[in-house]
Design an enzyme around this catalytic site. Structure first.
Site, PDB file in Angstrom:
ATOM      1  N   THR A   1       0.864  -1.186   0.000  1.00 54.74           N
ATOM      2  CA  THR A   1       0.000   0.000   0.000  1.00 54.74           C
ATOM      3  C   THR A   1       0.896   1.230   0.000  1.00 54.74           C
ATOM      4  OG1 THR A   1      -1.645  -1.313   1.153  1.00 54.74           O
ATOM      5  CG2 THR A   1      -2.044   1.038   1.112  1.00 54.74           C
ATOM      6  N   HIS A   2       1.836   1.254  -0.922  1.00 53.50           N
ATOM      7  CA  HIS A   2       2.747   2.383  -1.072  1.00 53.50           C
ATOM      8  C   HIS A   2       2.596   2.932  -2.477  1.00 53.50           C
ATOM      9  CE1 HIS A   2       5.303   0.093   2.128  1.00 53.50           C
ATOM     10  NE2 HIS A   2       4.229   0.631   2.634  1.00 53.50           N
ATOM     11  N   ASN A   3       1.438   3.553  -2.703  1.00 55.13           N
ATOM     12  CA  ASN A   3       1.144   4.146  -4.007  1.00 55.13           C
ATOM     13  C   ASN A   3       1.573   5.600  -3.948  1.00 55.13           C
ATOM     14  OD1 ASN A   3      -1.234   2.469  -2.741  1.00 55.13           O
ATOM     15  ND2 ASN A   3      -1.177   1.883  -4.876  1.00 55.13           N
TER      16      ASN A   3
END
Lengths: 589, 246
Positions: A515-517
């Site tokens: 979840t590192h957008n």
């Protein structure tokens, strides 16, 4: 007709880490501040045992994450494909509700490397201009590591990070990360206690000549009171961080730190269930007049006038709102013009498993950020000439839990069901050590965000469309660094070593990866090439500031929250010390 | 289910037959059958009392045919052996049934608006079906295949035939009308694992046998001292679930 509310100085859209920090900093400065959050309220009494220890509810049915039935995005790998909706969560898990993704994060809190801030210059200087692939949009960050250092420090002390410094004012510290940029002082808390997996990874990587250090953790290694007087409990190593809230308040999260601190100020008010649909602009589009939102409890529409609008949603939400509101020019990859939606990046992540017949790891004893990491292959800490790609990865062994629905592995060749599968599962559950490679990702011309022409959300607005694929650079990085991790695994002497499975194109939105957008509203030196200036102020609408990882010009091989926190304190400081004295563009080009 | 001495061994009696017969004399009416009398009956006519000799398996979502399929499917994935009772005895079918009958089965937290297109595998689930609808269509399609190819329903096939069907579902090679086999398998497989390892409050993981299988201690987790004390050593405790502490 929407109900028009009383004007305020500042409206903040989104109440996660960045919204919470802004609320605290700007209400401390005496401004009237309203924080709008599309999800539900949440307080420091929000979670309790035993209910929170429910893997199905939180880690499988995704209770704390965004509800894609109301709003999602569409996805395709390439511009010539038809984008289709992400109908279920998978590859990434944005949060929803007060505290945002800061509620369910693991707590890994890194500083980006000084190299990250001057990446293009560094690559050109060391490897030459021709080393940069044609479609790679490599840029220097518009602020240096040294400029951000005080704000990293501020975030780390607010969040009570447990860790070991590797470089204090230029002096390398034993046991820390020797590659890190100089920091002013030690972490506020000592590292967490190591697990067996941590000890084995430390020993082996040292033998191989690498430089292991404990992963910096927002899981408290001891009870902690932060500079705002907020009390955090001691971590119990329960292994329920990622996807869960912490009932012991031992994991720093916005809803137990900056948000309650902001709420002590009477000039800050928090409105949950408020879904912002638009930033309203003056007819010439040069100034924001406030925001429009819908109460998701009643369906009633409101207009909240404000002098200053700060977008603090998850990165996707910020970019979506800018596109829906006409802030800045949408990016077009064909002509390579426009800025909003440009520079969407992800991470190139892989996992290697090692199975030990004679070891018991007790995987259920863990914490979100418990583990050991090496930075020897991150940033520009090694010579990229021979490997022919740009970027790197943190390589680590994590002991973050052993929740049995999702966190089970068996050696390669084991059947997927039946008696043999059961036997293998029973044996190997406690005997598996996992290593991860968290690879950086560079902006590329055809990886971007825009509005979807077909699909709509619950408010009748176009969904955001993601066009994204792994590049040749990503594949080279993943092949090299997955091999490094695999070799570390082999050097530990396991009974079985899991397969080596580097990431390859095409990227899939189905399996969870990270979840590192990042990117989509990137900060830069040039208004023609970036959406924001160095203070995260919109080049186009001067009273709009946009926080979060959407501002990153590229994604690094670290978890992004430390940099997100530092950038937010940096921007808040610029608003307080520069913008309020002379509202308008902070930079004139 | 392990039968006690003198109890009727129900394992190879198709549940569908039993329920059909129970229905014939009135659902909910216990049928008294003495063990001796039962053994005297031809095997395919044996009826036990569901109230006394079978675990309580009344379904909210599955009909009789679907129940027969899902029990056979779950028991194929999680068979009874020295490590644990069968998946059905562990409540996995009850777990799946409750999930399908509830909000998740109806598509809660899924984006289900059209238009619809198959897309690429990278784009993920694109069927216009909520999970409950997918199960219903897929079970019908698998059963149609079993009838056509093997001349009988899935629950009546030999273990080797079942293995072939499950294998072909899992690699997507089973030709099913309209439903992509692998999409169904992936969902059903995930649900079986959930039913084995989720907290027992959801109906599966009976007696925490799934947790006992791997040595997961459950919800009580204060390991700040244990992480040092038990480093590298087994941590044998009686697992506790949410209901034990509520």
């Amino acid at each position: 007709m929407p109900t028009k509310l009383k004007e305020v100085d500042v409206v903040i859209v989104g109440m996660g880490w960045t919204g919470g920090i802004m609320a605290k900093e700007l209400s401390d400065a005496g401004l009237t501040v309203v924080g709008l959050e599309r999800g539900a309220p949440r307080s420091d009494a929000g979670f309790s045992v035993p209910m929170i220890r429910d893997e199905l509810r939180y880690a499988v049915r995704n209770e704390l994450f965004m509800d894609v039935s109301r709003d999602t995005l569409t996805f395709r790998n390439k511009p010539d494909q038809r984008a289709l909706p992400m109908r279920r969560l998978g590859s990434f898990l944005p949060g929803e509700g007060v505290g945002g993704a800061g509620v369910h994060w693991n707590g890994q809190t890194y500083r980006f490397s000084p190299h990250d801030h001057g990446l293009r210059s560094r690559v050109e200087e060391r490897y030459g201009k021709s080393f940069i692939p044609r479609d790679m949009q490599l840029a220097d960050w518009p602020m240096s590591y040294a400029e951000l250092e005080p704000f990293y420090d501020k975030f780390e002390y607010m969040a009570g990070i447990s860790g070991k410094a590797g470089n204090i004012a230029g002096r390398i510290q034993e046991g820390g990360n020797p590659f890190e940029g100089p920091r002013a002082r030690e972490y506020p808390n000592p590292p967490l206690k190591p697990s067996l997996a941590s000890e084995m990874f430390t020993e082996t990587t040292k033998k191989l000549g690498y430089h292991p250090f404990p992963r910096p953790a927002a899981n408290m290694s001891r009870p902690y009171t932060n500079p705002d007087g907020i009390k955090l409990g001691e971590c119990q190593y329960c292994g329920f961080c990622e996807n869960f809230g912490c009932e012991a308040n031992a994991k720093a999260s916005p809803h137990i730190t900056v948000i309650p601190a902001a709420l002590r100020n009477k000039n800050f008010s928090l409105r949950p269930h408020a879904w912002v649909t638009r930033v309203n602009l003056t007819p010439d589009g040069k100034r924001a007049t406030g925001v429009s939102y819908t109460s998701v409890l009643t369906g009633e529409e409101f207009e909240q006038p404000a002098n200053l609008v700060i977008l603090c949603a998850y990165g996707f939400g910020n970019v979506h709102l800018m596109l829906l509101s006409g802030i800045g020019k949408p990016y077009d990859p064909v002509s390579d013009t426009g800025t909003v939606g440009k520079g969407y990046c992800y991470q190139v992540a892989t996992v290697v498993q090692a199975f030990f017949d004679d070891r018991i790891f007790n995987p259920f004893m863990g914490a979100g950020s418990l583990g050991v990491v090496i930075d020897d292959f991150n940033g520009d800490n090694f010579d990229h000439g021979p490997v022919g790609y740009i970027g790197g990865a943190s390589i680590y062994s994590a002991s973050l839990g052993g929740r049995p629905i999702n966190q089970r592995t068996v050696p390669p060749g084991t059947p997927r069901w039946g008696a043999e599968w059961k036997k293998a599962t029973a044996h190997w559950y406690s005997r598996t050590l996992q290593m991860s490679v968290q690879g950086s990702n560079m902006a590329s011309r055809y990886n971007y965000l825009d509005l979807d022409p077909t699909y709509r959300n619950a408010f009748g607005l176009p969904l955001m469309r993601m066009t994204y694929n792994f590049t040749d650079n990503d594949e080279k990085l993943s092949a090299h660094l997955t091999t490094v991790a695999h070799d570390i695994g082999r050097a530990m002497g396991p009974t079985h070593l899991g397969p080596k499975m580097p990431r390859r194109a095409p990227y899939s939105i189905v399996p969870y990866q990270s979840t590192h957008n990042t990117g989509g509203a990137i900060a830069g030196h040039d208004p023609g090439k970036s959406a924001l200036n160095r203070y995260l102020q919109s080049w186009d609408v001067a009273n709009v500031f946009v926080m979060g990882a959407s501002a990153f010009p590229h994604n690094s091989g670290y978890n992004p929250t430390g940099a997100v926190g530092a950038l937010t304190y940096w921007a808040a400081d610029a608003i307080r010390t520069k913008y309020l004295k002379d509202p308008g563009p902070l930079l004139h080009i | 289910m392990k039968s006690g001495p003198g109890e009727i061994e129900m394992a190879d009696i198709a549940r569908r037959d039993m329920l059909t017969m129970a229905g014939a004399v009135g659902v909910g009416v216990a049928i008294p059958v003495s063990p001796a009398a039962a053994e005297a009956l031809p095997k395919d006519k044996v009826q036990g009392s569901p109230a006394t000799s079978a675990p309580a398996r009344s379904y909210q979502f599955f009909d009789l045919n679907e129940a027969a399929f899902i029990e056979a499917f779950v028991d194929h994935l999680v068979p009874a052996d020295e490590l644990s009772p069968s998946g059905t005895e562990l409540g996995i079918t009850i777990y799946i049934d409750r999930q399908l009958a509830g909000a998740w089965g109806r598509g809660a937290r899924m984006y289900l608006l059209g238009p619809w297109a198959a897309g690429t595998s990278q784009q993920g689930y694109q069927l216009p079906l909520a999970p409950a609808d997918l199960y219903r269509c897929a079970i019908r399609a698998v059963e149609a295949h079993c009838e056509t190819v093997h001349g009988g329903s899935f629950d009546r096939l030999q273990p080797a035939q079942r293995q072939k069907i499950v294998q072909a579902l899992s690699d997507g090679s089973l030709p099913l009308q309209e439903i992509p086999a692998r999409v169904f398998f992936d969902m059903a497989y995930a649900n079986v694992m959930e039913g084995l390892f989720a907290d027992p409050i959801y109906g599966g993981n009976k007696d925490k046998r799934g947790w006992r299988l791997v040595g997961f201690p459950g919800v009580m987790a204060a390991h700040a001292e244990n992480i040092e004390r038990f480093r590298g050593k087994p941590y044998p405790v009686e697992p506790l679930g949410i209901a034990d502490l509520s």
